[in-house]
Design an enzyme around this catalytic site. Structure first.
Site, PDB file in Angstrom:
ATOM      1  N   GLY A 177       0.825  -1.202   0.000  1.00  0.00           N
ATOM      2  CA  GLY A 177       0.000   0.000   0.000  1.00  0.00           C
ATOM      3  C   GLY A 177       0.860   1.252   0.000  1.00  0.00           C
ATOM      4  O   GLY A 177       2.091   1.197   0.017  1.00  0.00           O
ATOM      5  N   TYR A 178       0.195   2.414   0.032  1.00  0.00           N
ATOM      6  CA  TYR A 178       0.946   3.659  -0.149  1.00  0.00           C
ATOM      7  C   TYR A 178       1.896   3.965   1.007  1.00  0.00           C
ATOM      8  O   TYR A 178       2.968   4.553   0.800  1.00  0.00           O
ATOM      9  CB  TYR A 178      -0.011   4.826  -0.403  1.00  0.00           C
ATOM     10  CG  TYR A 178      -0.756   5.331   0.800  1.00  0.00           C
ATOM     11  CD1 TYR A 178      -0.260   6.381   1.554  1.00  0.00           C
ATOM     12  CD2 TYR A 178      -1.977   4.771   1.174  1.00  0.00           C
ATOM     13  CE1 TYR A 178      -0.943   6.856   2.664  1.00  0.00           C
ATOM     14  CE2 TYR A 178      -2.672   5.246   2.273  1.00  0.00           C
ATOM     15  CZ  TYR A 178      -2.152   6.279   3.011  1.00  0.00           C
ATOM     16  OH  TYR A 178      -2.824   6.743   4.108  1.00  0.00           O
ATOM     17  N   LEU A 181       5.068   1.810   0.566  1.00  0.00           N
ATOM     18  CA  LEU A 181       5.775   2.198  -0.657  1.00  0.00           C
ATOM     19  C   LEU A 181       6.439   3.556  -0.507  1.00  0.00           C
ATOM     20  O   LEU A 181       7.583   3.745  -0.934  1.00  0.00           O
ATOM     21  CB  LEU A 181       4.798   2.222  -1.834  1.00  0.00           C
ATOM     22  CG  LEU A 181       4.192   0.872  -2.233  1.00  0.00           C
ATOM     23  CD1 LEU A 181       3.263   1.044  -3.426  1.00  0.00           C
ATOM     24  CD2 LEU A 181       5.281  -0.140  -2.551  1.00  0.00           C
ATOM     25  N   GLY A 263      -1.786  -2.161   6.437  1.00  0.00           N
ATOM     26  CA  GLY A 263      -3.133  -1.634   6.626  1.00  0.00           C
ATOM     27  C   GLY A 263      -3.310  -0.955   7.970  1.00  0.00           C
ATOM     28  O   GLY A 263      -2.375  -0.852   8.772  1.00  0.00           O
ATOM     29  N   HIS A 438       2.765  26.381 -23.143  1.00  0.00           N
ATOM     30  CA  HIS A 438       3.605  25.429 -23.878  1.00  0.00           C
ATOM     31  C   HIS A 438       5.070  25.776 -23.654  1.00  0.00           C
ATOM     32  O   HIS A 438       5.459  26.932 -23.792  1.00  0.00           O
ATOM     33  CB  HIS A 438       3.284  25.489 -25.370  1.00  0.00           C
ATOM     34  CG  HIS A 438       4.152  24.594 -26.197  1.00  0.00           C
ATOM     35  ND1 HIS A 438       3.949  23.238 -26.260  1.00  0.00           N
ATOM     36  CD2 HIS A 438       5.238  24.857 -26.967  1.00  0.00           C
ATOM     37  CE1 HIS A 438       4.852  22.694 -27.052  1.00  0.00           C
ATOM     38  NE2 HIS A 438       5.651  23.668 -27.492  1.00  0.00           N
TER      39      HIS A 438
END
Length: 459
Positions: A177-178, A181, A263, A438
């Site tokens: 999970g985040y 990571l 978790g 741009h």
């Protein structure tokens, strides 16, 4: 028994119901047994991003050769000083809250836990407190898996990983999970040889193309073991030995540090809710209705503890909603969430808002999908971007964006173009009316919108 207008349990997102109503003359009690500021400030988003930002800089610096740059190495980090700086910064921020509360005659701060003994009676350090309205924002904590041998070892959760001042040589991370990571990425960037052990797939709740793309990009830099289960943990002489099993073999991984990020669980078991009419679901999260009311009259809940959204920005929204509806407008109003976004601060980043393709299929919702790689834009070419893209899901009937998903550099910033569009009820055509700078990053999103328009025109 001491009586208040408002009693707030938890000082994270719950703070939205402390100072603002106190300025309107309401007497407020705030309960917090840990440091003021909640998970985000003390052991979550803020300190983690203060670690991740230099990790991202270091990661980009290691890639400079592809830009024909020659910066002498090797790169290194004063990890101890870095962590001490981060900790001192968040501690000072947390400590600054107490003097502000002490100066406010309408706020009483209780540095203790609170446990219910009745629906609207909370016991705090031997005192009984009650209030016209009680707001539960007590959050969640790491959930520790029942792996044989893990209990009793000096493993880290996110809390310990953010305060550790010694950089491990070999870090083992359990979880895809985040949280695991993000922190694992930071440690890896700073020099720890890091291995990610993931039972199924990384970021499994994301859109399927994002999962595929992220795993491809992340695995080029990191040691990732997908489809792998930790069967046993052993710790001796400062070394963790993990018995790992995948579909083909069982093997041992060793490291001098272990991060468990599998978790979270709600802190409802710390509140003695059995003494009240407040109901929880099968996972322990507090049940609330569309007004964020619990099943006990006059008691509300918000944030992680209700299990709806797990972000500081979402609990902030809920807290502000409750303050405005109950104390400004003074009108009982159902909460209506705008599109709730999220981001993962790894390298590359991940960000999303709206539905995934899987969700749209399950709902039977008609949609078209358009994917545009970073590389097919001027700024993507300048960055030599690889494995990074924007994906949008669009309704053929309304031409509204149903979901936007990004894996790539600055995804957490780029996603805001879609957050605004979806919040305002705009269409694909509105997105294409704009003049874009741009070459700038948002052109990647514009090009995805152009692809979606082509698909719609040809269908």
């Amino acid at each position: 028994m001491k009586k208040y207008d408002i009693l707030v349990i938890g000082s994270g997102g719950g703070t939205k119901l402390v100072t603002p109503p106190s300025k309107l003359g309401y007497k407020v009690a705030i309960l917090e047994k840990d440091r003021l500021g909640g998970t985000c400030l003390n052991r979550g988003c803020i300190p983690s991003k203060m670690l991740i930002h230099p990790a991202e800089i270091l990661t980009q610096a290691k890639d400079v050769s592809k830009f024909q740059l020659n910066i002498p190495g090797p790169f290194s980090v004063d990890f101890k000083t870095l962590v001490e700086r981060v900790s001192a910064t968040v501690d000072a921020d947390s400590d600054s809250i107490i003097p502000a509360y002490e100066k406010n005659p309408n706020i009483d701060f209780y540095p203790h836990e609170g446990r219910f003994i009745e629906n609207k009676v909370v016991k705090v350090n031997g005192e009984l407190l009650t209030a016209d309205r009680i707001f539960i924002a007590a959050g969640c904590r790491p959930s520790i898996p029942d792996i044989p041998g893990l209990a009793g070892t000096p493993y880290m959760t996110s809390r310990e990983a953010l305060r550790r001042t010694e950089l491990p040589k070999k870090l083992l991370v359990i979880g895809g999970g985040y949280i695991g990571l993000e922190l694992g990425f930071a440690y890896s960037a700073f020099g720890s040889k890091t291995t990610f052990i993931v039972r199924n797939r990384m970021l499994s709740h994301e859109d399927k193309d994002i999962v595929d793309g992220f795993e491809k990009a992340f695995s080029k830099r990191e040691d990732v073991r997908l489809g792998t289960e930790v069967k046993k943990v052993d710790y001796q002489n400062g070394i963790f030995r993990l018995e790992c099993k995948n579909s083909k073999e069982t093997y041992i991984l060793e490291g001098d540090a272990l991060l468990v990020a599998t978790g979270i669980k709600p802190n409802t078991d710390w509140l003695d809710l059995q003494h009240t009419d407040i109901q929880t679901n099968e996972k322990g999260y507090i049940k609330t209705n569309e007004y964020l009311e619990t099943t006990a009259d006059g008691v509300y809940a918000l944030g992680d503890i209700i299990g709806k959204y797990f972000f500081r920005h979402s609990v902030n929204f809920e807290g502000e909603f409750l303050f405005n509806s109950l104390y400004v407008d003074k009108h009982r109003t159902p909460v209506e969430y705008p599109p709730v976004p999220h981001a993962v601060f790894t390298y590359p980043q991940v960000a999303a808002v709206g539905k995934t393709e899987q969700q749209l299929k399950e709902e039977g919702t008609e949609y078209i999908s358009a994917i545009n790689p970073y590389s097919s834009s001027a700024t993507g070419m300048a960055r030599l971007s690889e494995d990074q893209f924007v994906k949008i899901l669009v309704s053929p009937k309304t031409r509204k964006v149903l979901g936007a998903h990004i894996v790539g550099e600055e995804a957490s910033n780029l996603i805001h173009l879609f957050i605004l569009l979806m919040t305002m009820g705009g269409t694909l055509d509105d997105l294409l009316k704009m003049i874009y700078v741009h070459p700038a990053l948002p052109e990647i999103a514009r090009n995805a919108a152009r692809k979606a328009r082509e698909i719609l025109s040809s269908s």
